[in-house]
Design an enzyme around this catalytic site. Structure first.
Site, PDB file in Angstrom:
ATOM      1  N   GLU A 185     122.126  63.248 -24.627  1.00  0.00           N
ATOM      2  CA  GLU A 185     121.136  62.564 -23.805  1.00  0.00           C
ATOM      3  C   GLU A 185     121.536  61.115 -23.537  1.00  0.00           C
ATOM      4  OE1 GLU A 185     118.950  64.074 -22.292  1.00  0.00           O
ATOM      5  OE2 GLU A 185     118.472  65.897 -23.417  1.00  0.00           O
ATOM      6  N   ARG A 237     122.230  60.090 -19.638  1.00  0.00           N
ATOM      7  CA  ARG A 237     121.208  59.197 -19.081  1.00  0.00           C
ATOM      8  C   ARG A 237     121.673  57.742 -19.061  1.00  0.00           C
ATOM      9  NH1 ARG A 237     115.502  61.876 -20.006  1.00  0.00           N
ATOM     10  NH2 ARG A 237     116.099  63.869 -20.936  1.00  0.00           N
ATOM     11  N   ASP A 279     126.598  75.732 -21.565  1.00  0.00           N
ATOM     12  CA  ASP A 279     127.282  75.382 -20.312  1.00  0.00           C
ATOM     13  C   ASP A 279     128.737  75.861 -20.370  1.00  0.00           C
ATOM     14  OD1 ASP A 279     125.002  74.078 -19.424  1.00  0.00           O
ATOM     15  OD2 ASP A 279     125.554  72.249 -20.465  1.00  0.00           O
ATOM     16  N   GLU A 326     116.393  71.502 -11.699  1.00  0.00           N
ATOM     17  CA  GLU A 326     117.520  72.417 -11.535  1.00  0.00           C
ATOM     18  C   GLU A 326     117.520  73.172 -10.200  1.00  0.00           C
ATOM     19  OE1 GLU A 326     117.656  70.998 -15.405  1.00  0.00           O
ATOM     20  OE2 GLU A 326     115.949  72.002 -14.448  1.00  0.00           O
ATOM     21  N   THR A 343     125.491  65.302 -15.159  1.00  0.00           N
ATOM     22  CA  THR A 343     124.400  66.208 -15.526  1.00  0.00           C
ATOM     23  C   THR A 343     123.041  65.645 -15.169  1.00  0.00           C
ATOM     24  OG1 THR A 343     125.758  66.937 -17.374  1.00  0.00           O
ATOM     25  CG2 THR A 343     123.450  67.551 -17.439  1.00  0.00           C
TER      26      THR A 343
END
Length: 545
Positions: free
Chosen positions: A179, A183, A311, A423, A507
């Site tokens: 994360e 981010r 993934d 998504e 992502t």
């Protein structure tokens, strides 16, 4: 007296006889003018007033629309950020839709600014903030590039000021590598690429340096959790000490980009080793399980999934494996991706797996074989139809977290929450860009309107605890600003805005400028970094927010 009354009556009556006027044209004209004048005074101002108000209202709407379109054009600069809109003929419907998304971003941002400034995320129902990521101001960093792309420069500058004066990574906090990378590192690097402001690059180096010790394992597979102050890294107990595949294989893009921009190869060397190690243990079908041992780099026995936690990296091999997981529902033939555990298939698909249509569409453009390209593009379009129906099949027109497929009954909601995920919209964006099919724009618009109807409240946006009942939760996820609204905005923007041949999205939907390999050589990178073009994961997804 009687005669007098008769004479008087006769005098009055003559004015009501046509003969009186026939010989008196001037009097008739004067009377007509008088009638018109009285009408203008008494009646016409009301009518003209209403007509005037209506016309003014129409003109005001047109002026506002032109101003908004002009604002969008002004926000698109002919520099390293996005190419000019000059000579681009734009659909006015797209402009209106884009403006609506921009207004949604303003509402989300101003709500965060008012009630949760400096906190990681806004809790709109209670009008306060929560530190979901250790107090790193996740929403501010996540939203930076969206603000810039939308031309909200005043808001961008306020966010930049907070980063310059208040952002501090020296925290005794166990951060998620994944994360924090997607981010924070991604958000800062994207803002640097868009604006050229070196503050963002320096901050990206600061946080990346704090994350680097996580790769110091026997195999080079990183741990998934690290303390930002002390550098102690480990994996979650519930994972049995293993590292997560999605997290370990998702951080390449940001760290390679950081090496490209700083000229320091250490970031790239750490993350490229992961790809090399995974490749040594890569199965023939290209399907690695969710967990990897960080000591041996051996895959653990666990579920294989394209949804949460799973993934893919090595594209061409894994596509053959993916095809083995693809099934169709009955009676409507919705295409979906199963999960696999051992030799058993589970007929369940996460909404998180709805990134895969975009991944497949983007990947199909890289095939030299037109038949192979068409096969994967067709699969992408079929999966996108399924994902769109995740939304259309519920009373709120918002998707649940996952769906179960049973023979004879197509899809049914499994976990029924919705946390403003991006998504499906992400895939619609890629499919529209790659095919030009405006149907994908219409689907995206329907999803946006469902968010507006069910998730927008006076103090921001919230997710839903249940997409069937519409009961609301109390969090505005930072990725709603970073991803969902950004992809929706770009879905209605000209293709010259963040063109896919010049930018790659990480992502978290942070666009990073594609740096040609020769430019890296010119920047003085070490020979070990220059020898080959790095393997960068095509697209990734995360487990949750």
């Amino acid at each position: 007296m009687a005669r007098s009354r008769l004479v008087t009556g006769h005098r009055i009556w003559k004015y009501f006889t046509p003969a009186y006027y026939l010989g008196m044209t001037m009097r008739l004209a004067l009377l007509f003018i008088l009638f018109l004048s009285v009408s203008m005074v008494v009646w016409d101002p009301q009518t003209r007033g209403r007509d005037h108000e209506f016309e003014v209202s129409k003109l005001n709407k047109q002026v506002l629309r032109l101003q908004l379109m002009l604002g969008d054009v002004k926000s698109v600069k002919e520099d390293a950020t996005v190419r000019t809109l000059k000579n681009v003929k734009e659909d006015p419907v797209d402009a209106e839709r884009r403006q609506r998304v921009k207004e949604a971003m303003i509402h989300a941002w101003s709500s965060y600014e008012k009630y949760a400034w400096g906190k990681d995320e806004l809790q709109p129902q209670t009008k306060d903030g929560v530190d979901s990521f250790g107090g790193l101001g996740a929403t501010i960093i996540d939203a930076l590039d969206t603000l810039y792309i939308m031309g909200l420069h005043e808001q961008f500058q306020k966010a930049r000021e907070w980063i310059a004066t208040s952002l501090d990574f020296d925290k005794d906090y166990d951060a998620s590598m994944f994360e924090t990378t997607i981010r924070v590192v991604g958000g800062l690097l994207s803002s640097y690429d868009l604006s050229g402001d070196k503050l963002f690059l320096e901050k990206a180096k600061d946080i990346a340096d704090r994350l680097l010790p996580a790769w110091d394992t026997p195999s080079g597979i990183p741990y998934n959790i690290i303390n930002l102050r002390h550098g102690n890294a480990h994996n979650a107990r519930w994972a049995g000490g293993d590292s997560n595949l999605a997290e370990s294989g998702t951080e390449q893009l940001e760290f390679i980009a950081l090496s490209q921009r700083t000229g320091d190869p250490k970031y790239q060397q750490k993350v490229e080793k992961v790809i090399s190690v995974l490749n040594k243990n890569y199965p023939a079908d290209g399907l690695l399980p969710v967990y990897i041992n960080p000591d041996t780099a051996k895959p653990s026995y666990s579920t294989i999934t394209f949804g949460g936690l799973g993934d893919r990296d090595m594209w061409e091999k894994s596509m053959n494996g993916l095809l083995s997981l693809v099934k169709k529902s009955t009676p409507s033939s919705f295409t979906y991706i199963c999960e696999k555990s051992g030799g058993s298939l589970t007929h369940k698909m996460d909404e998180l797996a709805c990134f895969s249509p975009g991944m497949l569409a983007l990947g199909s453009s890289g095939y030299d074989d037109s038949a192979e390209a068409k096969k994967f593009l067709t699969l992408a379009e079929e999966l996108a139809w399924t994902c769109y129906n995740f939304y259309e099949s519920t009373p709120t027109k918002l998707a649940g977290e996952n769906y179960v497929f049973n023979s004879g009954s197509d899809m049914s909601v499994g976990a029924s929450s919705n946390i403003l995920r991006p998504e499906t919209v992400e895939s619609l964006f890629y499919l529209w860009r790659l095919t030009g099919n405006k149907t994908y724009q219409d689907w995206g618009w329907n999803i946006f309107e469902a968010f507006e109807k069910n998730s927008r409240i006076e103090t921001g946006y919230v997710g839903l605890k249940d997409v069937n009942t519409g009961v609301k939760d109390n969090k505005m996820q930072s990725f709603f600003l970073a991803e969902t609204l950004k992809y929706l905005y770009l879905l209605f923007s000209p293709t010259t805005v963040i063109p896919l041949d010049e930018w790659a999205f990480n992502t978290e939907a942070h666009p990073l400028k594609i740096v040609p390999w020769k430019d890296q050589v010119n920047r003085g990178q070490s020979n070990s970094v220059q020898q080959r073009k790095p393997t960068i994961t095509l697209r990734q997804r995360r487990f949750g927010g």
